[in-house]
Design an enzyme around this catalytic site. Structure first.
Site, PDB file in Angstrom:
ATOM      1  N   CYS A   2      -2.020  15.817   8.098  1.00  0.00           N
ATOM      2  CA  CYS A   2      -3.062  16.418   8.934  1.00  0.00           C
ATOM      3  C   CYS A   2      -3.524  17.690   8.242  1.00  0.00           C
ATOM      4  CB  CYS A   2      -2.494  16.772  10.302  1.00  0.00           C
ATOM      5  SG  CYS A   2      -1.706  15.404  11.135  1.00  0.00           S
ATOM      6  N   ARG A  27      -7.879  15.263   4.812  1.00  0.00           N
ATOM      7  CA  ARG A  27      -6.446  15.131   5.107  1.00  0.00           C
ATOM      8  C   ARG A  27      -6.183  14.332   6.375  1.00  0.00           C
ATOM      9  NH1 ARG A  27      -3.097  18.460   2.463  1.00  0.00           N
ATOM     10  NH2 ARG A  27      -1.571  18.313   4.118  1.00  0.00           N
ATOM     11  N   TRP A  75      -4.167  13.177  11.401  1.00  0.00           N
ATOM     12  CA  TRP A  75      -3.936  11.852  10.819  1.00  0.00           C
ATOM     13  C   TRP A  75      -2.725  11.346  11.574  1.00  0.00           C
ATOM     14  CZ3 TRP A  75      -6.247   8.510   7.593  1.00  0.00           C
ATOM     15  CH2 TRP A  75      -5.490   7.447   7.110  1.00  0.00           C
ATOM     16  N   ASN A 101       1.489  19.960  11.060  1.00  0.00           N
ATOM     17  CA  ASN A 101       1.337  18.846  10.117  1.00  0.00           C
ATOM     18  C   ASN A 101       2.739  18.478   9.666  1.00  0.00           C
ATOM     19  OD1 ASN A 101       0.591  16.992   8.170  1.00  0.00           O
ATOM     20  ND2 ASN A 101       0.443  18.561   6.587  1.00  0.00           N
ATOM     21  N   GLY A 102       3.136  17.229   9.876  1.00  0.00           N
ATOM     22  CA  GLY A 102       4.460  16.797   9.434  1.00  0.00           C
ATOM     23  C   GLY A 102       5.031  15.799  10.441  1.00  0.00           C
ATOM     24  N   GLU A 486      -0.596  -6.726  -9.897  1.00  0.00           N
ATOM     25  CA  GLU A 486      -1.100  -5.446  -9.378  1.00  0.00           C
ATOM     26  C   GLU A 486      -1.640  -4.582 -10.522  1.00  0.00           C
ATOM     27  OE1 GLU A 486      -2.063  -4.316  -6.750  1.00  0.00           O
ATOM     28  OE2 GLU A 486      -2.105  -2.140  -7.040  1.00  0.00           O
ATOM     29  N   LYS A 490      -5.493  -3.233 -10.802  1.00  0.00           N
ATOM     30  CA  LYS A 490      -5.850  -1.825 -10.985  1.00  0.00           C
ATOM     31  C   LYS A 490      -6.803  -1.670 -12.157  1.00  0.00           C
ATOM     32  CE  LYS A 490      -4.774  -0.039  -7.705  1.00  0.00           C
ATOM     33  NZ  LYS A 490      -4.601  -1.202  -6.977  1.00  0.00           N
ATOM     34  N   GLU A 493     -10.327  -3.323 -11.421  1.00  0.00           N
ATOM     35  CA  GLU A 493     -11.177  -2.788 -10.339  1.00  0.00           C
ATOM     36  C   GLU A 493     -11.703  -1.393 -10.638  1.00  0.00           C
ATOM     37  OE1 GLU A 493      -9.582  -2.085  -6.409  1.00  0.00           O
ATOM     38  OE2 GLU A 493      -7.591  -1.778  -7.200  1.00  0.00           O
ATOM     39  N   HIS A 509       1.626 -22.698 -20.619  1.00  0.00           N
ATOM     40  CA  HIS A 509       0.841 -23.643 -19.803  1.00  0.00           C
ATOM     41  C   HIS A 509      -0.628 -23.247 -19.759  1.00  0.00           C
ATOM     42  CE1 HIS A 509       4.635 -25.390 -18.522  1.00  0.00           C
ATOM     43  NE2 HIS A 509       5.071 -24.161 -18.400  1.00  0.00           N
ATOM     44  N   LYS A 610     -13.551   0.816   0.355  1.00  0.00           N
ATOM     45  CA  LYS A 610     -12.136   1.152   0.614  1.00  0.00           C
ATOM     46  C   LYS A 610     -11.537   0.194   1.638  1.00  0.00           C
ATOM     47  CE  LYS A 610      -8.274   3.233   0.332  1.00  0.00           C
ATOM     48  NZ  LYS A 610      -7.429   2.856  -0.830  1.00  0.00           N
TER      49      LYS A 610
HETATM   50  C1  AGP Z   1      -6.653  -2.375  -3.895  1.00  0.00           C
HETATM   51  O1  AGP Z   1      -6.697  -1.420  -4.930  1.00  0.00           O
HETATM   52  C2  AGP Z   1      -8.047  -2.733  -3.405  1.00  0.00           C
HETATM   53  N1  AGP Z   1      -8.737  -1.602  -2.992  1.00  0.00           N
HETATM   54  C3  AGP Z   1      -8.024  -3.872  -2.394  1.00  0.00           C
HETATM   55  O2  AGP Z   1      -7.511  -5.001  -3.056  1.00  0.00           O
HETATM   56  C4  AGP Z   1      -7.189  -3.658  -1.111  1.00  0.00           C
HETATM   57  O3  AGP Z   1      -5.825  -3.681  -1.422  1.00  0.00           O
HETATM   58  C5  AGP Z   1      -7.493  -4.818  -0.156  1.00  0.00           C
HETATM   59  O4  AGP Z   1      -8.860  -4.752   0.170  1.00  0.00           O
HETATM   60  C6  AGP Z   1      -6.649  -4.775   1.122  1.00  0.00           C
HETATM   61  O5  AGP Z   1      -6.944  -3.606   1.841  1.00  0.00           O
HETATM   62  P1  AGP Z   1      -5.978  -3.184   3.056  1.00  0.00           P
HETATM   63  O6  AGP Z   1      -4.639  -2.922   2.472  1.00  0.00           O
HETATM   64  O7  AGP Z   1      -6.614  -1.961   3.648  1.00  0.00           O
HETATM   65  O8  AGP Z   1      -5.940  -4.337   4.026  1.00  0.00           O
END
Ligand code: AGP
Length: 615
Positions: A2, A27, A75, A101-102, A486, A490, A493, A509, A610
């Site tokens: 927060c 925050r 938050w 905050n905490g 993963e 990263k 994207e 394969h 996001k």
């Molecule tokens: C991850 O870096 C991406 N931004 C994306 O794959 C994300 O993980 C996915 O959209 C799921 O989002 P969520 O965890 O908010 O459900």
């Protein structure tokens, strides 16, 4: 995470608080509130919503007040986002106001004690206990500083706390324990905030408090002391950042700040849930008890993107530690096939945002088929959090960068806690192994704190060598296969390089056809992984013999691997169950440095959002 702000001086207190909160909104932004003095005493105003909503709502009230004043942008961690859970919180007499905050770990027992002594609570938050503890201590001492000190001696957990008392309008009391708190010094005025950006409009002269510090703020200056009552001195500093840099804590991007915040995010996610002595896992804050897991036959992890990769890691952990069959499914697939789910199934839906459309649809389908639904979510009060039957929150704080980093390692932390919890419940996990793993898990924040600044320059140098490549292969085996996925996600994207994660055993394969000199391969090969390690060495040899460069991530001191690979990134040895927590972070840093070198918009990559709230 927060944001708190406070002011004591001659400026218009309302505008100082609102401006400070606006600069702390990153925050936390689900609810907000302020308190300041008027002729009638303390004036408190709180809203569910953003700072703008608070500002507009205050403007309609046409109230002006004077300092001291406190503000808070929330938050939520305990208690849904709402007006009554928003800070400031008050004591029974409405003479004491606190912002915090905490996380107060022992708030439930304190709340029970206070209720038994006749205190009346109006919120579901952990914070409100602080107002009532100060109220009780003030009845004994009549001194705000001593009352706050005595109250905090009863408290376990993390806090950045500010307190004002209507009978003592010339002081603000603050305290810091594992949550940031910085004081701003002006001429005949003093400020407090969770973070530097909130102070910059008025002063660049600051004092950073340390854990265990308390401070009495007066117009003429500060008096700093410790919980044991002893006096302490902290020197002031001049801040060189501008406001935008300050919001990122001096980092160039939110994503890098959030990569560096992972030790704190994991520490906060573990807080109060894993007893260092007994290694007991406590998921009471998620209202999880043994009977929620009664006659459980199967677990389904369902998620999207990075959260899906966390589910894939979960399969290795839950099947090994809890000896229960686990399926992992992409939410967008799960929702359109007729998955074998019934009342003996636990559906674990993982989501940072708690708003992902496919994951929400999967949750509803699983619930409709009779499954118990457990959410692993970062945003309290989000749709998925509200619709799941139970939720274990990741306490990663707001994740601003579109590419998920600290939320992912916090999800892994919750999944490890779940595996330990179910392993013990189902008596499938020998106590000595549980104790060893619990002890190692508690050390992860400290080990990452050490590792990140050490390995970052190595990855920055590697990015200089590889940033012009257009295709990458990421290879991993066993629990590091999802980490390879993963790492590839990263890179693709945020740097827009085509990167493919693959199970290393699949090389023959198909993917081996891709290998050539300008297609680098990232290989995850910790020496502690036994036969998996031997197989990874063979894969690396296959790639090298076709002139493909290999960037190997492995155990420090592994000269054999270093000799085989083109480039070698050394990581500390650890148990295989913790490999994902350690190996993901350097891959995040590598992707970050590659994207920066390619001039990409790291925090807001093209075409991405996001939270994917549409199909
Ligand atoms: C991850 O870096 C991406 N931004 C994306 O794959 C994300 O993980 C996915 O959209 C799921 O989002 P969520 O965890 O908010 O459900």
């Amino acid at each position: 995470m927060c944001g708190i702000i406070g002011y004591l001086g001659e400026r218009p207190v309302k505008s100082v608080l609102l401006e400070g909160l606006r600069r702390l909104e990153y925050r936390g932004y689900d609810s907000a509130g302020v308190v300041f003095f008027t002729a009638e005493g303390l004036f408190v105003h709180r809203v569910k919503g953003k700072i703008l909503d608070l500002d507009e709502s205050l403007a309609r009230l046409e109230v002006s007040g004077k300092a001291p004043g406190l503000g808070h942008t929330r938050w939520a961690t305990h208690g849904e986002p709402s007006e009554r859970n928003a800070h400031p919180h008050l004591d029974c007499r409405k003479e004491i106001a606190v912002v915090h905050n905490g996380i107060i770990e022992n708030y439930q027992s304190l709340r029970r004690e206070l209720l038994a002594r006749g205190h009346r609570f109006v919120s579901e938050t952990d914070t409100e206990v602080l107002a009532h503890l100060v109220e009780e201590a003030l009845e004994e001492t009549q001194d705000l500083a001593e009352a706050v000190r005595r109250a905090l001696l009863r408290v376990k957990g993390a806090y950045a706390l500010a307190v004002i008392w209507s009978r003592d309008p010339e002081r603000i009391l603050v305290a810091r324990q594992q949550s940031p708190l910085v004081l701003g010094l002006g001429e005949g005025e003093v400020f407090l905030a969770s973070d530097v950006p909130a102070l910059l409009p008025w002063t660049k002269k600051v004092v950073f408090l340390e854990d265990g510090d308390l401070a009495e703020l007066r117009r003429e200056g500060l008096h700093l002391f410790r919980l044991d009552g002893s006096t302490v001195k902290r020197s002031s500093q001049e801040i060189a950042w501008d406001a935008s840099q300050a919001e990122k804590g001096g980092f160039p991007h939110f994503m890098l700040k959030e990569i560096y915040e992972q030790p704190e995010a994991i520490r906060n996610t573990l807080r109060g849930r894993l007893d260092p002595e007994s290694s007991q896992v406590n998921l009471d804050d998620a209202e999880l008890s043994p009977d929620f897991f009664k006659n459980l036959q199967k677990i389904f992890f369902v998620a999207c993107g990075t959260s899906y990769h966390a589910g894939l890691v979960g399969k290795y952990l839950l099947e090994d530690l809890a000896r229960i069959p686990v399926e992992v499914d992409l939410a967008s697939e799960f929702r359109y096939r007729d998955p074998l789910v019934d009342e003996r199934t636990l559906a674990v839906v993982i989501s940072q945002s708690g708003e992902t459309a496919d994951t929400l649809a999967a949750l509803r389908l699983a619930a409709q088929k009779g499954a118990r639904v457990l959410g692993i979510v970062n945003v309290l009060g989000s749709t998925i959090a509200r619709e799941a039957h139970r939720v274990v929150y990741t306490h990663a704080g707001p994740e601003i960068g579109v590419a998920s980093t600290k939320a992912f390692t916090s999800q892994l932390t919750v999944i490890l806690l779940l595996a330990l919890y179910l392993g013990e419940l189902r008596e499938s996990l020998p106590p000595e192994r549980a104790q060893r793993l619990a002890a190692e898990l508690l050390q992860v924040p400290g080990r990452l704190q050490e590792l990140i600044p050490k390995v970052h320059p190595v990855l920055r140098r590697l990015s200089e060598r590889y940033f012009r490549r257009e295709n990458f292969l990421y290879l991993g085996r066993h629990i590091l296969f999802p980490v390879a996925l993963e790492g590839a996600l990263k890179l693709k994207e945020i740097s827009y390089i085509h990167a493919e994660g693959y199970a290393a055993g699949e090389m023959k394969h198909g993917p081996i056809a891709l290998i050539e000199e300008n297609v680098p391969t990232v290989a995850l090969a910790p020496r502690e992984s036994g036969v998996i390690y031997e197989k990874m060495l063979s894969n690396i040899e296959e790639v090298r013999s076709r002139r493909g460069p290999v960037i190997a991530f492995g155990t420090q001191g592994d000269t054999h691997l270093a000799g085989l690979a083109t480039d070698f990134v050394e990581l500390p040895p650890t148990s295989w169950e913790l490999f994902p927590l350690l190996y993901t972070v350097p891959l995040q840093l590598f992707a970050y440095e590659m994207a920066v070198r390619r001039g990409c918009d790291v925090d807001q990559p093209r075409n991405l959002a996001k939270s994917v709230t549409v199909e």
